[in-house]
Design a protein around this motif. Sequence first.
Motif, short mmCIF file in Angstrom:
data_model
loop_
_atom_site.label_atom_id
_atom_site.label_comp_id
_atom_site.label_asym_id
_atom_site.label_seq_id
_atom_site.Cartn_x
_atom_site.Cartn_y
_atom_site.Cartn_z
N LYS A 72 0.84 -1.20 0.00
CA LYS A 72 0.00 0.00 0.00
C LYS A 72 0.88 1.26 0.00
O LYS A 72 1.88 1.34 0.70
N LYS A 73 0.46 2.20 -0.81
CA LYS A 73 1.17 3.48 -0.85
C LYS A 73 0.84 4.29 0.39
O LYS A 73 -0.28 4.21 0.88
N THR A 74 1.80 5.08 0.85
CA THR A 74 1.48 6.02 1.93
C THR A 74 1.05 7.34 1.30
O THR A 74 1.81 7.95 0.53
N ILE A 75 -0.18 7.72 1.59
CA ILE A 75 -0.71 8.95 0.99
C ILE A 75 -0.65 10.09 2.01
O ILE A 75 -1.12 9.94 3.14
N ASN A 110 4.32 8.26 -0.56
CA ASN A 110 4.50 8.00 -2.00
C ASN A 110 3.64 8.89 -2.86
O ASN A 110 3.76 8.92 -4.08
N LYS A 111 2.68 9.56 -2.23
CA LYS A 111 1.79 10.42 -3.02
C LYS A 111 1.39 11.60 -2.16
O LYS A 111 1.10 11.43 -0.97
#
Length: 321
Positions: free
Chosen positions: A2-5, A31-32
């Motif tokens: 999972k990306k860390t937003i 990451n975003k």
Amino acid sequence: MKKTIVWADGCFDMFHYGHANALRQSRQLGNKLIAGIHSNKSILENKGLPVMEDDERIEMVSSCRYVDEVVIDAPFVTQVDLIRKYNVDIVAHGDDLIFSNNGEDAYHQVKNNNMFREVKRTHGISTTEIVGRILLKQSLENAFKQKITNECHTEYQNDLIKTFKQDLDNNKKNKEIVFTDGNYDLLHAGHANALKSAKSMGNYLIVGVHEDSVVKQYNKNRSILDINERILGLLACKYVDEVVISPYLISNDFINSLGATKIVPSYDVRDNYRYNNVKDLISYDFKSNNFSYLSSEYITGKILTNYQQFLCRQKKRLEIK
Ligand code: CTP
């Protein structure tokens, strides 16, 4: 995985390298990066009159290389329910406390949910600082002389320039190199749109910026932001691949040394004779610029027209800081 937003919200009024540096650090936390932008209505209610309009601020935040997505009308007090809809994990903000008009910590909800992270505020720059410089320049409010210090931050700015430059890809191989130049004082949506169009004429954009002494020579007015501050603003813009100090009169040798094959004069350029030696390389860009009305004079004029309101805002802001 999972990306860390990451979510970073703010006013981003008169977008400057302090905002960009906060967004840069926020982006590094995950990451975003989603930038939430407050509306002029909520800024007026909670902080005081903003200088730039909603669409002008949105354009600038969207042009920042560290921003992946923008959300407009973000509430002044960050709402956990709202950011959860965007799958946000972390909320970042500079290390200063922000209170809404009813005295609430704007981040109390995210702090209670352990989602809040602080990033380092950038010294020497803020919207208040820029408005103060403009008021001072007009000699309208000497009282600000004590607060707006004009401190020298050159070393700090040079370090920031090195840091910002690390995020640019300077690989020019097989690229169609475009050159454009100017003063880029108070970088605004008009500049951002022009840089976007210039970039679209090739795929590598070099921006030439004029030294303070050069600006003073050809422009009756000194610029509000100094050369380092103007370079930092440009480096944070996602359409820009390289920033160089540019001579006022553009020569063939200079353009050849950069490897550029096209020159796009600035959209508001009044002194096209500067390109007389490189006429063959000029490519005019006929795309319309929705923000072509913006200029340093326009912004200064707006602040002076609303002088009393900005004076009030300045006093309030300087008391808080
Ligand atoms: N910020 C920063 N360094 C600065 C100015 C702002 O790190 N010199 C950060 C703020 O802490 C915030 C983000 O930029 O995380 C957006 O700030 P904004 O809501 O526009 O308000 P201010 O903090 O008041 O910024 P300014 O003083 O420029 O108005």
